[in-house]
Design a protein around this motif. Structure first.
Motif, PDB file in Angstrom:
ATOM      1  N   THR A  51       0.787  -1.223   0.000  1.00 27.58           N
ATOM      2  CA  THR A  51       0.000   0.000   0.000  1.00 27.58           C
ATOM      3  C   THR A  51       0.817   1.270   0.000  1.00 27.58           C
ATOM      4  OG1 THR A  51      -0.125  -0.141   2.405  1.00 27.58           O
ATOM      5  CG2 THR A  51      -1.954  -1.072   1.160  1.00 27.58           C
ATOM      6  N   GLY A  52       2.127   1.208   0.087  1.00 29.88           N
ATOM      7  CA  GLY A  52       2.922   2.429   0.036  1.00 29.88           C
ATOM      8  C   GLY A  52       3.715   2.645   1.294  1.00 29.88           C
ATOM      9  N   THR A  95      -2.226   3.853   4.168  1.00 30.17           N
ATOM     10  CA  THR A  95      -3.642   3.922   3.858  1.00 30.17           C
ATOM     11  C   THR A  95      -4.229   2.528   3.827  1.00 30.17           C
ATOM     12  OG1 THR A  95      -3.245   5.868   2.500  1.00 30.17           O
ATOM     13  CG2 THR A  95      -5.327   4.709   2.154  1.00 30.17           C
ATOM     14  N   PRO A 125      -3.792  -0.701  -9.929  1.00 27.20           N
ATOM     15  CA  PRO A 125      -4.011   0.020  -8.669  1.00 27.20           C
ATOM     16  C   PRO A 125      -3.996  -0.959  -7.499  1.00 27.20           C
ATOM     17  CG  PRO A 125      -5.672   0.597 -10.309  1.00 27.20           C
ATOM     18  CD  PRO A 125      -4.941  -0.597 -10.840  1.00 27.20           C
ATOM     19  N   LYS A 126      -3.397  -0.561  -6.412  1.00 28.34           N
ATOM     20  CA  LYS A 126      -3.326  -1.451  -5.263  1.00 28.34           C
ATOM     21  C   LYS A 126      -4.690  -1.721  -4.650  1.00 28.34           C
ATOM     22  CE  LYS A 126       1.468  -0.423  -4.173  1.00 28.34           C
ATOM     23  NZ  LYS A 126       2.423   0.178  -3.233  1.00 28.34           N
ATOM     24  N   ASP A 127      -5.643  -0.805  -4.883  1.00 35.60           N
ATOM     25  CA  ASP A 127      -6.976  -1.027  -4.344  1.00 35.60           C
ATOM     26  C   ASP A 127      -7.884  -1.762  -5.331  1.00 35.60           C
ATOM     27  OD1 ASP A 127      -7.322   0.985  -6.164  1.00 35.60           O
ATOM     28  OD2 ASP A 127      -8.236   2.410  -4.774  1.00 35.60           O
ATOM     29  N   ASP A 130       3.115   8.915  -6.172  1.00 29.83           N
ATOM     30  CA  ASP A 130       2.404  10.189  -6.079  1.00 29.83           C
ATOM     31  C   ASP A 130       3.225  11.146  -5.217  1.00 29.83           C
ATOM     32  OD1 ASP A 130       0.744  12.348  -5.652  1.00 29.83           O
ATOM     33  OD2 ASP A 130      -1.029  11.154  -5.175  1.00 29.83           O
ATOM     34  N   THR A 168       1.586  12.724  -2.000  1.00 31.02           N
ATOM     35  CA  THR A 168       1.371  11.930  -0.793  1.00 31.02           C
ATOM     36  C   THR A 168       2.612  11.167  -0.355  1.00 31.02           C
ATOM     37  OG1 THR A 168       0.621   9.994  -2.048  1.00 31.02           O
ATOM     38  CG2 THR A 168      -1.056  11.632  -1.433  1.00 31.02           C
ATOM     39  N   ARG A 200       3.411   8.334  -1.649  1.00 30.65           N
ATOM     40  CA  ARG A 200       3.003   6.935  -1.679  1.00 30.65           C
ATOM     41  C   ARG A 200       3.096   6.359  -3.080  1.00 30.65           C
ATOM     42  NH1 ARG A 200       0.206   5.974   3.091  1.00 30.65           N
ATOM     43  NH2 ARG A 200      -0.629   7.827   4.130  1.00 30.65           N
ATOM     44  N   ASP A 239       0.881   4.207  -5.355  1.00 27.89           N
ATOM     45  CA  ASP A 239      -0.526   3.816  -5.404  1.00 27.89           C
ATOM     46  C   ASP A 239      -0.768   2.522  -6.171  1.00 27.89           C
ATOM     47  OD1 ASP A 239      -1.275   6.090  -3.975  1.00 27.89           O
ATOM     48  OD2 ASP A 239      -1.477   7.294  -5.804  1.00 27.89           O
ATOM     49  N   ASP A 240       0.226   2.074  -6.930  1.00 28.94           N
ATOM     50  CA  ASP A 240       0.024   0.934  -7.815  1.00 28.94           C
ATOM     51  C   ASP A 240       1.090  -0.133  -7.590  1.00 28.94           C
ATOM     52  OD1 ASP A 240      -2.000   2.490  -8.975  1.00 28.94           O
ATOM     53  OD2 ASP A 240      -0.655   3.243 -10.543  1.00 28.94           O
TER      54      ASP A 240
END
Length: 234
Positions: free
Chosen positions: A24-25, A57, A189-191, A216, A219, A221, A223-224
């Protein structure tokens, strides 16, 4: 090693879900994240100090695949080579990008979360030991950082430079070498990570190289995830 191939496959789905929770970063403990640190990266400039220490996150974790998960859609050439006997990986070579690393074992920690390689400069790639060994039928899973703690590239910094057909060589503990050819690379995307596509059973011996992507700077982070798919060559 004490794990049969069936045992590794049964554990893989649950571990895939655990991996998604981790990938998740930036870690709340400091500037090291899973597979990509918040320091300088080949993908983006370094974030600010405040972004580097942002808390992790939460990510929704999809349901793990069933132990009887069917084989994923064939992604390898029609001529599938026979699988090799079980033998843990010892070293990795990717000649086209000049990457070479010893391979460490990664399991699950006491909380059932997937362990990750250390983030220091020169840290090796890691094999998830509940996935098939490279060369066995199924998707062997190797994890590596895109950058290093404190700056500099990680072992998987240049995965995006790989092209279809590029060779990936995995030296195994029995002295044999499993040779794979890159099929493609995908960013997810990680989500919204396609768990069954990445970790699902395959008709022949395949390999997955997984790292962080989608940095990003706002942030600090990633994200992917970036996943390289490869299939063993005859």
């Amino acid at each position: 090693m004490g794990n049969t191939q069936g045992g590794r496959r049964r554990s893989l789905g649950a571990a895939a879900a655990a991996a998604l929770l981790l990938l998740t970063g930036v870690s709340s403990a400091g500037p090291v994240s899973v597979l990509g640190t918040s320091a300088t990266t080949a993908l983006a400039p370094a974030p600010t100090a405040s972004a580097a220490t942002a808390p992790e996150t939460a990510v929704p974790v999809p349901a793990p695949p069933s132990p009887s998960l069917p084989a994923a859609s064939p992604s390898a050439p029609n001529a599938q080579p026979a699988g090799m006997p079980e033998s843990a990986p010892a070293a990795l070579r990717i000649p086209s990008i000049g990457a070479a690393s010893r391979i460490i074992r990664l399991g699950l920690d006491d909380d059932g979360a997937l362990q990750v390689p250390p983030g220091k400069p020169g840290s090796p790639a890691g094999w998830y030991e509940h996935s098939p060994t490279p060369g066995e039928t199924g998707p062997a899973v190797l994890l590596g950082h895109v950058n290093a703690e404190g700056g500099g590239p990680g072992i998987f910094a240049d995965l995006r430079r790989l092209s279809p057909g590029d060779r990936i060589e995995v030296v195994r503990e029995d002295g044999s070498t499993a040779v794979f050819a890159v099929l493609r690379g995908e960013q997810y995307p990680k989500d919204n990570f396609p768990t069954s596509q990445v970790y699902g059973n395959t008709a022949g011996p395949e390999l997955r190289l997984i790292t962080c992507d989608g940095y990003d700077p706002k942030t600090g982070r990633f994200d992917d995830n970036y996943v390289v798919y490869a299939a063993m060559v005859p």
